[in-house]
Design a protein around this motif. Structure first.
Motif, PDB file in Angstrom:
ATOM      1  N   VAL A   1       9.253   1.718  -7.552  1.00 23.02           N
ATOM      2  CA  VAL A   1       8.588   0.425  -7.343  1.00 23.02           C
ATOM      3  C   VAL A   1       9.589  -0.667  -7.704  1.00 23.02           C
ATOM      4  O   VAL A   1      10.137  -0.676  -8.823  1.00 23.02           O
ATOM      5  CB  VAL A   1       7.307   0.328  -8.204  1.00 23.02           C
ATOM      6  N   HIS A   2       9.839  -1.555  -6.749  1.00 28.94           N
ATOM      7  CA  HIS A   2      10.948  -2.489  -6.902  1.00 28.94           C
ATOM      8  C   HIS A   2      10.565  -3.716  -7.719  1.00 28.94           C
ATOM      9  O   HIS A   2      10.426  -4.832  -7.199  1.00 28.94           O
ATOM     10  CB  HIS A   2      11.524  -2.851  -5.535  1.00 28.94           C
ATOM     11  N   THR A   3      10.352  -3.468  -9.001  1.00 25.61           N
ATOM     12  CA  THR A   3      10.088  -4.520  -9.965  1.00 25.61           C
ATOM     13  C   THR A   3      10.534  -4.023 -11.338  1.00 25.61           C
ATOM     14  O   THR A   3      10.764  -2.827 -11.520  1.00 25.61           O
ATOM     15  CB  THR A   3       8.585  -4.884  -9.998  1.00 25.61           C
ATOM     16  N   THR A   4      10.656  -4.956 -12.272  1.00 22.41           N
ATOM     17  CA  THR A   4      10.973  -4.605 -13.660  1.00 22.41           C
ATOM     18  C   THR A   4       9.759  -4.943 -14.509  1.00 22.41           C
ATOM     19  O   THR A   4       9.228  -6.050 -14.425  1.00 22.41           O
ATOM     20  CB  THR A   4      12.193  -5.417 -14.144  1.00 22.41           C
ATOM     21  N   ILE A   5       9.288  -3.966 -15.282  1.00 20.86           N
ATOM     22  CA  ILE A   5       8.109  -4.161 -16.136  1.00 20.86           C
ATOM     23  C   ILE A   5       8.610  -4.252 -17.587  1.00 20.86           C
ATOM     24  O   ILE A   5       9.282  -3.341 -18.063  1.00 20.86           O
ATOM     25  CB  ILE A   5       7.123  -2.972 -16.004  1.00 20.86           C
ATOM     26  N   ASN A   6       8.276  -5.359 -18.247  1.00 23.42           N
ATOM     27  CA  ASN A   6       8.830  -5.586 -19.591  1.00 23.42           C
ATOM     28  C   ASN A   6       7.954  -5.075 -20.727  1.00 23.42           C
ATOM     29  O   ASN A   6       8.428  -4.940 -21.843  1.00 23.42           O
ATOM     30  CB  ASN A   6       9.124  -7.074 -19.786  1.00 23.42           C
TER      31      ASN A   6
ATOM     32  N   ILE B   1       6.262   3.708 -16.213  1.00 30.94           N
ATOM     33  CA  ILE B   1       5.199   4.346 -15.416  1.00 30.94           C
ATOM     34  C   ILE B   1       3.803   3.941 -15.892  1.00 30.94           C
ATOM     35  O   ILE B   1       2.822   4.183 -15.191  1.00 30.94           O
ATOM     36  CB  ILE B   1       5.307   5.884 -15.444  1.00 30.94           C
ATOM     37  N   GLY B   2       3.695   3.365 -17.095  1.00 33.92           N
ATOM     38  CA  GLY B   2       2.381   3.022 -17.616  1.00 33.92           C
ATOM     39  C   GLY B   2       2.440   1.898 -18.635  1.00 33.92           C
ATOM     40  O   GLY B   2       3.476   1.688 -19.282  1.00 33.92           O
ATOM     41  N   VAL B   3       1.322   1.186 -18.720  1.00 35.79           N
ATOM     42  CA  VAL B   3       1.158   0.139 -19.738  1.00 35.79           C
ATOM     43  C   VAL B   3      -0.223   0.339 -20.363  1.00 35.79           C
ATOM     44  O   VAL B   3      -1.242   0.312 -19.652  1.00 35.79           O
ATOM     45  CB  VAL B   3       1.254  -1.285 -19.122  1.00 35.79           C
ATOM     46  N   ASP B   4      -0.249   0.578 -21.660  1.00 40.39           N
ATOM     47  CA  ASP B   4      -1.511   0.742 -22.396  1.00 40.39           C
ATOM     48  C   ASP B   4      -2.433   1.779 -21.740  1.00 40.39           C
ATOM     49  O   ASP B   4      -3.639   1.544 -21.561  1.00 40.39           O
ATOM     50  CB  ASP B   4      -2.225  -0.601 -22.545  1.00 40.39           C
ATOM     51  N   ASN B   5      -1.862   2.902 -21.412  1.00 42.95           N
ATOM     52  CA  ASN B   5      -2.551   4.059 -20.797  1.00 42.95           C
ATOM     53  C   ASN B   5      -3.209   3.753 -19.450  1.00 42.95           C
ATOM     54  O   ASN B   5      -4.204   4.380 -19.067  1.00 42.95           O
ATOM     55  CB  ASN B   5      -3.557   4.708 -21.757  1.00 42.95           C
ATOM     56  N   GLU B   6      -2.627   2.794 -18.730  1.00 44.04           N
ATOM     57  CA  GLU B   6      -3.033   2.558 -17.341  1.00 44.04           C
ATOM     58  C   GLU B   6      -1.784   2.424 -16.480  1.00 44.04           C
ATOM     59  O   GLU B   6      -0.675   2.272 -17.002  1.00 44.04           O
ATOM     60  CB  GLU B   6      -3.861   1.268 -17.243  1.00 44.04           C
ATOM     61  N   LEU B   7      -1.982   2.479 -15.157  1.00 44.77           N
ATOM     62  CA  LEU B   7      -0.857   2.238 -14.257  1.00 44.77           C
ATOM     63  C   LEU B   7      -0.506   0.754 -14.295  1.00 44.77           C
ATOM     64  O   LEU B   7      -1.392  -0.090 -14.429  1.00 44.77           O
ATOM     65  CB  LEU B   7      -1.222   2.648 -12.817  1.00 44.77           C
ATOM     66  N   PRO B   8       0.770   0.401 -14.140  1.00 48.17           N
ATOM     67  CA  PRO B   8       1.159  -1.013 -14.196  1.00 48.17           C
ATOM     68  C   PRO B   8       0.857  -1.772 -12.903  1.00 48.17           C
ATOM     69  O   PRO B   8       1.105  -2.956 -12.837  1.00 48.17           O
ATOM     70  CB  PRO B   8       2.683  -0.960 -14.410  1.00 48.17           C
ATOM     71  N   TRP B   9       0.382  -1.122 -11.854  1.00 50.77           N
ATOM     72  CA  TRP B   9       0.201  -1.751 -10.544  1.00 50.77           C
ATOM     73  C   TRP B   9      -0.946  -1.078  -9.809  1.00 50.77           C
ATOM     74  O   TRP B   9      -1.447  -0.029 -10.209  1.00 50.77           O
ATOM     75  CB  TRP B   9       1.480  -1.580  -9.711  1.00 50.77           C
ATOM     76  N   ARG B  10      -1.314  -1.721  -8.696  1.00 49.78           N
ATOM     77  CA  ARG B  10      -2.280  -1.117  -7.769  1.00 49.78           C
ATOM     78  C   ARG B  10      -1.610  -1.097  -6.405  1.00 49.78           C
ATOM     79  O   ARG B  10      -1.410  -2.157  -5.800  1.00 49.78           O
ATOM     80  CB  ARG B  10      -3.567  -1.948  -7.745  1.00 49.78           C
ATOM     81  N   LEU B  11      -1.244   0.092  -5.936  1.00 50.52           N
ATOM     82  CA  LEU B  11      -0.497   0.221  -4.682  1.00 50.52           C
ATOM     83  C   LEU B  11      -1.210   1.264  -3.816  1.00 50.52           C
ATOM     84  O   LEU B  11      -0.942   2.463  -3.921  1.00 50.52           O
ATOM     85  CB  LEU B  11       0.948   0.664  -4.967  1.00 50.52           C
ATOM     86  N   PRO B  12      -2.163   0.824  -2.972  1.00 52.80           N
ATOM     87  CA  PRO B  12      -3.001   1.784  -2.231  1.00 52.80           C
ATOM     88  C   PRO B  12      -2.200   2.784  -1.400  1.00 52.80           C
ATOM     89  O   PRO B  12      -2.565   3.970  -1.355  1.00 52.80           O
ATOM     90  CB  PRO B  12      -3.862   0.892  -1.323  1.00 52.80           C
ATOM     91  N   ASP B  13      -1.114   2.352  -0.786  1.00 55.30           N
ATOM     92  CA  ASP B  13      -0.364   3.310   0.044  1.00 55.30           C
ATOM     93  C   ASP B  13       0.386   4.324  -0.814  1.00 55.30           C
ATOM     94  O   ASP B  13       0.669   5.440  -0.359  1.00 55.30           O
ATOM     95  CB  ASP B  13       0.605   2.580   0.992  1.00 55.30           C
ATOM     96  N   ASP B  14       0.695   3.975  -2.056  1.00 55.36           N
ATOM     97  CA  ASP B  14       1.286   4.969  -2.951  1.00 55.36           C
ATOM     98  C   ASP B  14       0.225   5.973  -3.391  1.00 55.36           C
ATOM     99  O   ASP B  14       0.515   7.159  -3.518  1.00 55.36           O
ATOM    100  CB  ASP B  14       1.932   4.293  -4.171  1.00 55.36           C
ATOM    101  N   LEU B  15      -1.006   5.501  -3.603  1.00 57.33           N
ATOM    102  CA  LEU B  15      -2.082   6.444  -3.955  1.00 57.33           C
ATOM    103  C   LEU B  15      -2.325   7.419  -2.800  1.00 57.33           C
ATOM    104  O   LEU B  15      -2.578   8.604  -3.023  1.00 57.33           O
ATOM    105  CB  LEU B  15      -3.367   5.682  -4.310  1.00 57.33           C
TER     106      LEU B  15
END
Ligand SMILES: NC(=O)c1ccc[n+]([C@@H]2O[C@H](COP(=O)([O-])OP(=O)(O)OC[C@H]3O[C@@H](n4cnc5c(N)ncnc54)[C@H](OP(=O)(O)O)[C@@H]3O)[C@@H](O)[C@H]2O)c1
Length: 168
Positions: A119-124, A15-29
């Protein structure tokens, strides 16, 4: 009072990377805004710091034992249960728990509904995670797919999960 959690998580629950969101998804916001507007929102200290300001149109509650100063109108409780007791006493119909990872983990057993954006991705390189939604304890009651497009790097699926309460 219905206790809802709202979250966007990758396939591997990041859900997060370095205290930020891992993506920018306007329709999710937009989905987040629709689900949370007008409701009290509860968040952990790190999420509060990450947001940088109170979310408008919502009572903002931060869970922290160390936070010193918050803007007028923002409430701080040291435990999630204290915040829920306060809101119940105020007769709120629903509260939205909005993260992050530590708060979701602590509140999972208190929640009635999860609004999950998968979110259909894998974040490593994730640094914050959503707990596994235990099969048998939660039921998927609705979902709606959103494709990737020029504004959304990843496809995602909105889901509503409901807790399977046992009648003891
Ligand atoms: N994708 C999403 O939907 C979403 C949503 C929200 C956040 N995020 C991401 O999640 C990350 C932040 O999550 P996080 O796990 O680092 O922090 P967090 O859950 O936002 O905050 C943790 C802090 O809250 C306080 N806290 C109070 N009660 C607690 C309890 N019962 N258990 C644990 N902590 C408690 C503690 O602060 P004190 O030490 O001050 O007591 C703790 O350090 C960021 O990357 C953010 O972007 C993602």
């Amino acid at each position: 009072m219905q206790v809802s959690m709202i979250v966007a998580a990758s396939e591997n629950n990041v859900i997060g990377v370095d205290n930020e969101l891992p993506w920018r998804l306007p329709d999710d916001l937009k989905f987040f805004k629709k689900q949370s507007l007008g409701k009290p929102v509860i968040m952990g200290k790190n999420t509060w710091i990450s947001l940088g300001k109170a979310l408008p149109g919502r009572l903002n509650i931060v869970i922290s034992a160390t936070l010193k100063e918050v803007p007028e109108g923002v409430l701080v409780f040291s435990r999630i249960e204290e915040a829920l007791d306060y809101l119940r006493a105020q007769h709120h119909a629903e509260v939205a728990i909005i993260g992050g990872g530590q708060i979701y983990k602590a509140a999972m057993h208190l929640a009635d509904v999860i609004y999950m954006t998968r979110v259909h991705t894998t974040i490593n390189n994730g640094t914050a995670f959503f707990p596994v939604i235990a099969p048998g304890q939660w039921q998927l009651v609705w979902e709606e797919a959103h494709p990737a497009d020029d504004k959304h790097a990843f496809a995602f699926t909105f889901q509503r999960w409901e807790a399977q309460k046992t009648n003891a």
